[in-house]
Design an enzyme around this catalytic site. Structure first.
Site, PDB file in Angstrom:
ATOM      1  N   LYS A  46       0.841  -1.197   0.000  1.00  0.00           N
ATOM      2  CA  LYS A  46       0.000   0.000   0.000  1.00  0.00           C
ATOM      3  C   LYS A  46       0.879   1.251   0.000  1.00  0.00           C
ATOM      4  O   LYS A  46       0.678   2.166  -0.774  1.00  0.00           O
ATOM      5  CB  LYS A  46      -0.909  -0.056   1.230  1.00  0.00           C
ATOM      6  N   GLY A  98      -4.834  -1.955   5.008  1.00  0.00           N
ATOM      7  CA  GLY A  98      -4.067  -3.090   4.485  1.00  0.00           C
ATOM      8  C   GLY A  98      -4.729  -4.430   4.766  1.00  0.00           C
ATOM      9  O   GLY A  98      -4.858  -5.276   3.876  1.00  0.00           O
ATOM     10  N   ARG A  99      -5.173  -4.641   5.988  1.00  0.00           N
ATOM     11  CA  ARG A  99      -5.731  -5.955   6.351  1.00  0.00           C
ATOM     12  C   ARG A  99      -7.151  -6.156   5.826  1.00  0.00           C
ATOM     13  O   ARG A  99      -7.755  -7.195   6.053  1.00  0.00           O
ATOM     14  CB  ARG A  99      -5.670  -6.145   7.872  1.00  0.00           C
ATOM     15  N   HIS A 124      -4.019 -33.408  17.233  1.00  0.00           N
ATOM     16  CA  HIS A 124      -2.862 -34.233  17.607  1.00  0.00           C
ATOM     17  C   HIS A 124      -1.700 -33.378  18.079  1.00  0.00           C
ATOM     18  O   HIS A 124      -0.560 -33.831  18.117  1.00  0.00           O
ATOM     19  CB  HIS A 124      -2.455 -35.113  16.425  1.00  0.00           C
ATOM     20  N   GLU A 158      -4.520  -6.796  15.001  1.00  0.00           N
ATOM     21  CA  GLU A 158      -4.025  -5.485  14.581  1.00  0.00           C
ATOM     22  C   GLU A 158      -5.164  -4.458  14.657  1.00  0.00           C
ATOM     23  O   GLU A 158      -4.925  -3.270  14.848  1.00  0.00           O
ATOM     24  CB  GLU A 158      -3.451  -5.539  13.153  1.00  0.00           C
ATOM     25  N   GLU A 200      10.540  -4.768   4.421  1.00  0.00           N
ATOM     26  CA  GLU A 200      10.619  -6.157   3.975  1.00  0.00           C
ATOM     27  C   GLU A 200      10.275  -6.267   2.486  1.00  0.00           C
ATOM     28  O   GLU A 200      10.960  -6.934   1.708  1.00  0.00           O
ATOM     29  CB  GLU A 200       9.635  -7.039   4.771  1.00  0.00           C
TER      30      GLU A 200
END
Ligand code: F6P
Length: 533
Positions: free
Chosen positions: A196, A252-253, A369, A338, A202
């Site tokens: 965005k 963003g999310r 499990h 967030e 990163e």
């Protein structure tokens, strides 16, 4: 405002869910919603009718209906960033204008979606990039909302894939780029740089690495960008015709519905992608029109608030019995934590209670499990949210699906009923045990039961259903945020770490820790440097 619910705490905490079923023969239907082809069962919680009434009253008192209308109307409800919140417009396939500062935003959204569809079609039919080589692989480079939404959805809709194979790079750890690009041919790989802001450390580092891998500037015609920052994309070398933009009123999310969903569109095609949007829009209409007691997002939120605020359970496990929803828990972690992991109210005053639980999970049956031991017998109660499709996509493997459903139902049943010591003793006695051995082993085989869970059943995981589910969870977060009085649409809590990482980057390279760093961090740096030549 919380007085009524707080007053219910003692009774709720000592109540037996099984007694609620004994007292109300209709509980299984009365504490469930069947709407939009979905069934949300919250009867296996300790919520009673009075609790539900109080929760709905709380939602009304918080102005939920007005705030919901304000969000859909494009008002600037993200007050700390001075923005509207209109991810719903990205999936609005109708014609009624949606205004932001007097401007209808739908024409531009439609135009961008049409550009995405034209581009996706040209990649899928082999006419792009036009050098005679067909794109076989797509690599989406992004992180957080620019990764988790499309990643989760691409995995979820595997049966609908008929386009290039999609891969995702998110972590700044070079291992992610190395392992993902390994084996791919740069001449037949399309790289999507999804950010965005187009400043995220990163993503930009991974984008530069991918460009070098692809062959440098000459390979830029196989790079596209998804961003609100066209100028920064141009600086990187991606021209406007290959930038798919969106506005700052899409968080963003919450962004998988628009250009950030390009990898999904490439994988399943524009028509199936539209099915995903239709599912989201159907949930929007339901959320806006159904009475609170029959409203899926509202009741999902109220059950969460009941579990956390009244019963005192600070965590929530999301347990999809659907292997293809393997990244749903991670997606929901960002969406919920967030959004609602906040300590102050909209006006900056400290909250007087913890808002938003810790969300985690893993698909069943695998989790059974691994960590279900704690869920069944640990001393911390974990409300569980089960999800399961009535049908799978593998009719030839019907036996598998029946086993999947049976396991899902068995878990909520076990959590509800448990196993008493008398029952455990009887079982052991039937196996021939007696005396000390029986006394000792029986205690380990007791399940307290009375542990809350909900179950959401959907028909089959189609693009439409996935759209419904994602919108359902988005609106749940919104409802919870309104009731807590917080801003669910900012994320200032991620900033400090980013700032400090910027300062420490140089220190990792030089070994000179910033003066202000703690002694612990300085010592860690020294230790790490001792390995570097
Ligand atoms: O660090 C948090 C965050 O800002 C998220 O909210 C966002 O989804 C992610 O980083 C990625 O941001 P961008 O799309 O700007 O690269």
């Amino acid at each position: 405002m919380w007085t009524t619910l707080d007053g219910m705490r003692a009774a709720a905490q000592s109540r037996k869910i099984a007694d609620l079923f004994a007292q109300d023969a209709e509980r299984a239907t009365g504490f469930a919603i069947t709407a939009e082809g979905l069934r949300f069962d919250y009867s296996k919680t300790s919520m009673d009718a009075a609790g539900r009434t109080a929760l709905i009253a709380q939602a009304e008192a918080a102005g939920l209906a007005q705030k919901r209308a304000a969000m859909f109307a494009g008002e600037k409800i993200n007050e700390t960033e001075g923005r509207a919140v209109l991810h719903t417009a990205l999936r609005n396939l109708g014609e009624t204008p949606v205004l932001v500062e007097g401007q209808d935003v739908l024409p531009e959204i439609r135009e961008t979606r049409a550009r995405m569809a034209r581009f996706a079609t040209s990649v899928r039919d082999g006419s792009y990039p036009g050098d005679g080589r067909r794109i076989t692989d797509v690599v989406n480079i992004g992180i957080g909302g620019s990764d988790l939404g499309p990643l989760m959805a691409v995995l979820a809709l595997a049966p609908y894939h008929d386009g290039p194979k999609c891969h995702f790079i998110s972590n700044v750890d070079g291992a992610d780029a190395t392992d993902t690009l390994e084996g791919l041919d740069p001449h037949t790989t399309l790289v999507i740089v999804a950010s965005k802001t187009f400043t995220t450390q990163e993503t930009m580092m991974n984008a530069r690495t991918a460009l070098a891998w692809a062959g440098g500037a000459a390979a830029l015609d196989r790079f596209v960008a998804i961003s609100t920052a066209e100028a920064r994309c141009a600086e990187f070398g991606i021209p406007a015709e290959r930038v798919f933009g969106f506005e700052d009123w899409v968080g963003g999310r919450y962004s998988v519905w628009g250009p950030i969903g390009l990898s999904l569109m490439l994988a399943i095609g524009p028509t199936a992608f539209e099915g995903f949007l239709e599912g989201g829009q159907a949930m929007d209409l339901h959320f806006q029109s159904a009475d609170f007691a029959e409203n899926l997002p509202v009741m999902l939120a109220l059950v969460g608030i009941w579990n956390q605020q009244v019963c005192g359970h600070g965590t929530r496990a999301v347990l999809p019995y659907e292997q293809r929803l393997t990244r749903l828990p991670a997606y929901l972690q960002q969406l919920e934590m967030e959004s609602n992991g906040k300590g102050v109210a909209m006006d900056g005053r400290p909250l007087d209670r913890v808002a938003g639980p810790v969300v985690w999970g893993e698909p069943g049956t695998n989790g059974q499990h691994a960590f279900y031991q704690l869920i069944h017998q640990g001393q911390q109660v974990v409300p569980c949210e089960f999800l399961v499709g009535a049908e799978g996509h593998e009719p030839a493997l019907g036996e598998h699906h029946r086993a999947l459903v049976a396991n899902c139902l068995a878990q909520s049943e076990a959590l509800l009923k448990g196993r008493s010591e008398a029952e455990a003793r009887a079982q052991l006695a039937a196996k021939g045990l007696s005396g000390d051995a029986l006394d000792q082993l029986a205690k380990h085989r007791v399940f307290s039961g009375n542990r809350p869970s909900t179950t959401l059943v959907y028909p089959r995981l189609t693009p439409f259903v996935l759209g419904q589910l994602v919108a359902l969870y988005e609106h749940r977060v919104f409802v919870e945020g309104v009731i807590y009085g917080i801003n669910s649409f900012d994320q200032w809590g991620v900033e400090l770490g980013k700032e400090l990482a910027g300062g420490l980057l140089e220190a990792v390279a030089s070994g000179q820790a910033p003066e202000a760093a703690s002694e612990s961090t300085k010592a860690l740096l020294t230790y790490i440097r001792s390995f570097q030549s």
